[in-house]
Design an enzyme around this catalytic site. Structure first.
Site, PDB file in Angstrom:
ATOM      1  NE  ARG A 232       4.728  -5.843 -54.698  1.00  0.00           N
ATOM      2  CZ  ARG A 232       4.410  -7.102 -54.384  1.00  0.00           C
ATOM      3  NH1 ARG A 232       4.601  -7.552 -53.169  1.00  0.00           N
ATOM      4  NH2 ARG A 232       3.904  -7.915 -55.297  1.00  0.00           N
ATOM      5  CD  GLU A 261      11.515  -7.015 -52.485  1.00  0.00           C
ATOM      6  OE1 GLU A 261      11.246  -7.960 -53.240  1.00  0.00           O
ATOM      7  OE2 GLU A 261      10.768  -6.641 -51.583  1.00  0.00           O
ATOM      8  CG  HIS A 279       9.357 -10.430 -51.286  1.00  0.00           C
ATOM      9  ND1 HIS A 279       9.177  -9.395 -52.177  1.00  0.00           N
ATOM     10  CD2 HIS A 279       8.136 -11.002 -51.131  1.00  0.00           C
ATOM     11  CE1 HIS A 279       7.896  -9.346 -52.545  1.00  0.00           C
ATOM     12  NE2 HIS A 279       7.245 -10.323 -51.928  1.00  0.00           N
TER      13      HIS A 279
HETATM   14  P1  NDP Z   1      -6.399  -6.901 -51.516  1.00  0.00           P
HETATM   15  O1  NDP Z   1      -6.619  -6.203 -52.795  1.00  0.00           O
HETATM   16  O2  NDP Z   1      -7.374  -7.931 -51.060  1.00  0.00           O
HETATM   17  O3  NDP Z   1      -6.250  -5.828 -50.321  1.00  0.00           O
HETATM   18  C1  NDP Z   1      -5.605  -4.604 -50.473  1.00  0.00           C
HETATM   19  C2  NDP Z   1      -6.179  -3.638 -49.438  1.00  0.00           C
HETATM   20  O4  NDP Z   1      -5.440  -2.419 -49.474  1.00  0.00           O
HETATM   21  C3  NDP Z   1      -7.638  -3.288 -49.679  1.00  0.00           C
HETATM   22  O5  NDP Z   1      -8.322  -3.386 -48.472  1.00  0.00           O
HETATM   23  C4  NDP Z   1      -7.617  -1.860 -50.184  1.00  0.00           C
HETATM   24  O6  NDP Z   1      -8.784  -1.170 -49.759  1.00  0.00           O
HETATM   25  C5  NDP Z   1      -6.346  -1.316 -49.532  1.00  0.00           C
HETATM   26  N1  NDP Z   1      -5.743  -0.258 -50.349  1.00  0.00           N
HETATM   27  C6  NDP Z   1      -5.405  -0.336 -51.663  1.00  0.00           C
HETATM   28  N2  NDP Z   1      -4.912   0.827 -52.092  1.00  0.00           N
HETATM   29  C7  NDP Z   1      -4.951   1.664 -51.032  1.00  0.00           C
HETATM   30  C8  NDP Z   1      -4.602   3.035 -50.858  1.00  0.00           C
HETATM   31  N3  NDP Z   1      -4.106   3.759 -51.873  1.00  0.00           N
HETATM   32  N4  NDP Z   1      -4.766   3.582 -49.645  1.00  0.00           N
HETATM   33  C9  NDP Z   1      -5.277   2.869 -48.622  1.00  0.00           C
HETATM   34  N5  NDP Z   1      -5.625   1.557 -48.732  1.00  0.00           N
HETATM   35  C10 NDP Z   1      -5.478   0.979 -49.926  1.00  0.00           C
HETATM   36  O7  NDP Z   1      -4.949  -7.542 -51.638  1.00  0.00           O
HETATM   37  P2  NDP Z   1      -4.295  -8.732 -50.785  1.00  0.00           P
HETATM   38  O8  NDP Z   1      -4.673  -8.592 -49.358  1.00  0.00           O
HETATM   39  O9  NDP Z   1      -4.550 -10.025 -51.456  1.00  0.00           O
HETATM   40  O10 NDP Z   1      -2.724  -8.375 -50.976  1.00  0.00           O
HETATM   41  C11 NDP Z   1      -2.233  -7.129 -50.513  1.00  0.00           C
HETATM   42  C12 NDP Z   1      -0.795  -6.899 -50.937  1.00  0.00           C
HETATM   43  O11 NDP Z   1       0.082  -7.713 -50.185  1.00  0.00           O
HETATM   44  C13 NDP Z   1      -0.449  -7.254 -52.388  1.00  0.00           C
HETATM   45  O12 NDP Z   1      -0.836  -6.243 -53.291  1.00  0.00           O
HETATM   46  C14 NDP Z   1       1.054  -7.418 -52.328  1.00  0.00           C
HETATM   47  O13 NDP Z   1       1.696  -6.189 -52.611  1.00  0.00           O
HETATM   48  C15 NDP Z   1       1.316  -7.807 -50.871  1.00  0.00           C
HETATM   49  N6  NDP Z   1       1.827  -9.171 -50.765  1.00  0.00           N
HETATM   50  C16 NDP Z   1       3.090  -9.416 -50.241  1.00  0.00           C
HETATM   51  C17 NDP Z   1       3.580 -10.690 -50.115  1.00  0.00           C
HETATM   52  C18 NDP Z   1       4.931 -10.958 -49.539  1.00  0.00           C
HETATM   53  O14 NDP Z   1       5.536 -11.972 -49.892  1.00  0.00           O
HETATM   54  N7  NDP Z   1       5.456 -10.133 -48.658  1.00  0.00           N
HETATM   55  C19 NDP Z   1       2.796 -11.855 -50.577  1.00  0.00           C
HETATM   56  C20 NDP Z   1       1.486 -11.507 -51.057  1.00  0.00           C
HETATM   57  C21 NDP Z   1       1.041 -10.217 -51.151  1.00  0.00           C
HETATM   58  P3  NDP Z   1      -9.374   0.081 -50.607  1.00  0.00           P
HETATM   59  O15 NDP Z   1      -9.468  -0.362 -52.036  1.00  0.00           O
HETATM   60  O16 NDP Z   1     -10.687   0.344 -49.956  1.00  0.00           O
HETATM   61  O17 NDP Z   1      -8.418   1.211 -50.420  1.00  0.00           O
END
Ligand code: NDP
Length: 323
Positions: A232, A261, A279
């Site tokens: 994001r 965006e 995006h």
């Molecule tokens: P997941 O929930 O599977 O993975 C998110 C990861 O981020 C987890 O490993 C989590 O681990 C880590 N995380 C979350 N919060 C924090 C934090 N505060 N500090 C450090 N690490 C953190 O989500 P997805 O992989 O399915 O998707 C990830 C993101 O990708 C979506 O939320 C979206 O914003 C983005 N996205 C973008 C797209 C695009 O078109 N560019 C398309 C699809 C998704 P932990 O909880 O242990 O911290």
């Protein structure tokens, strides 16, 4: 005349989802997620929302009989899921069905950032291959790079598998260590940045990651550093990034997402060492249709089997039978 299964679509939604929803529910559409567009009779009847837009607490509270918000996309930082949970409203997203597509896009953006394919094509199309000879050798390469992943979740792991196949070492930062991966864990983002020269950000948006990639992290990434952001835009301090690119604190960036965006900061547009995409992470017909199906399937499952298919963690405990 509205029946008992009213689903409201505020703003734009994928047309495949709209078509299927019309066949399953009494579907009502309004221009945007603004409760002043909803009269009291309709507000009392809405039991589900199918959305691809910002949903705040006030909008949720406009619907006393609301049970479920089915959101398009895996990132749901635009939906106030914490407030929905308090109201006993389940929120669903569309995980997994887009994972491989977004990982593919990330690799494409990374390669394009270091090997300048878009610029090289523009060079050819401008007739410069004929006129000026070969495109200049790229200063950057993927060879010899060390990759750090900020957000090793579903998509982060799919990216890591691809990076492994490219023969590059992977390490990562999450709040929690992941047990079943061979990659080195760094308990802080700045430590991860210091340990690698290529940082791929695929963490979710929201308050916990707001401007996490800041001047200090970019400084730690260093002069060979490449930042790729497909998570994001809010997760990166954009003015700090523009400055770091301009004064070569880091070497280059490839960005698919931005804080405001579709507006991209002028500072970034002016930079030669920024590769910018609008995006498009999941934006193929194939994958967007699968996402649209999962939005609809969540609503169908909720209203026919009392259970959402892919509730977000904040609302995972909510079932229809317990209401
Ligand atoms: P997941 O929930 O599977 O993975 C998110 C990861 O981020 C987890 O490993 C989590 O681990 C880590 N995380 C979350 N919060 C924090 C934090 N505060 N500090 C450090 N690490 C953190 O989500 P997805 O992989 O399915 O998707 C990830 C993101 O990708 C979506 O939320 C979206 O914003 C983005 N996205 C973008 C797209 C695009 O078109 N560019 C398309 C699809 C998704 P932990 O909880 O242990 O911290």
């Amino acid at each position: 005349e509205l029946g008992s299964n009213v689903v409201l679509v505020p703003g734009k939604l994928h047309p495949h989802a709209v078509t299927r929803l019309k066949g399953e529910f009494d579907l009502v559409t309004i221009d945007r997620s603004d409760s002043s567009l909803v009269d009291a009779v309709l507000a009392a009847k809405v039991r589900g929302l199918a959305v691809s837009t910002r949903i705040d607490a006030a909008f949720i509270d406009a619907f006393p009989a609301l049970e479920i918000i089915a959101s398009f996309g895996v990132g749901y930082d635009a939906v106030d899921a914490g407030h929905a949970a308090k109201r006993g409203v389940v929120v669903t997203n569309t995980p997994d069905v887009l994972t491989e597509e977004v990982a593919d896009t990330t690799i494409g953006l990374l390669l394009n950032t270091v090997r300048e394919f878009a610029k090289a094509e523009n060079y050819l199309r401008a007739g410069r291959w004929v006129k000026d000879g070969n495109y200049p050798l790229t200063e950057m390469t993927l060879r010899g790079r060390t990759v750090g992943i900020f957000g090793l979740g579903r998509i982060g792991r799919a990216i890591a598998r691809r990076i492994e196949a490219f023969g590059l070492p992977v390490s990562y930062h999450n709040r929690n260590r992941v047990d079943d991966v061979p990659y080195a864990y760094h308990p802080s983002l700045v430590e991860l940045a210091a340990a690698v020269d290529t940082l791929i950000c695929v963490a979710p948006g929201g308050a916990a990651t707001e401007k996490a990639v800041n001047a200090q992290v970019l400084e730690a990434l260093g002069p060979d550093g490449v930042l790729i952001n497909v998570g994001r835009g809010t997760t990166v301090d954009e003015p700090a990034l523009a400055k770091a690119l301009k004064d070569r604190t880091i070497r280059a960036a490839g960005l698919d997402v931005f804080a405001d965006e579709p507006n991209v900061p002028e500072d970034l547009l002016e930079l030669d060492n920024a590769t910018l995409l609008p995006h498009v992470g999941s934006a193929s017909i194939h994958t967007r249709e699968a996402m649209a199906d999962l939005v609809v399937d969540n609503l169908i499952s909720w209203f026919s089997n009392d259970k959402a298919l892919t509730p977000v963690p904040e609302t995972a405990g909510i079932t229809r039978a317990r209401r």
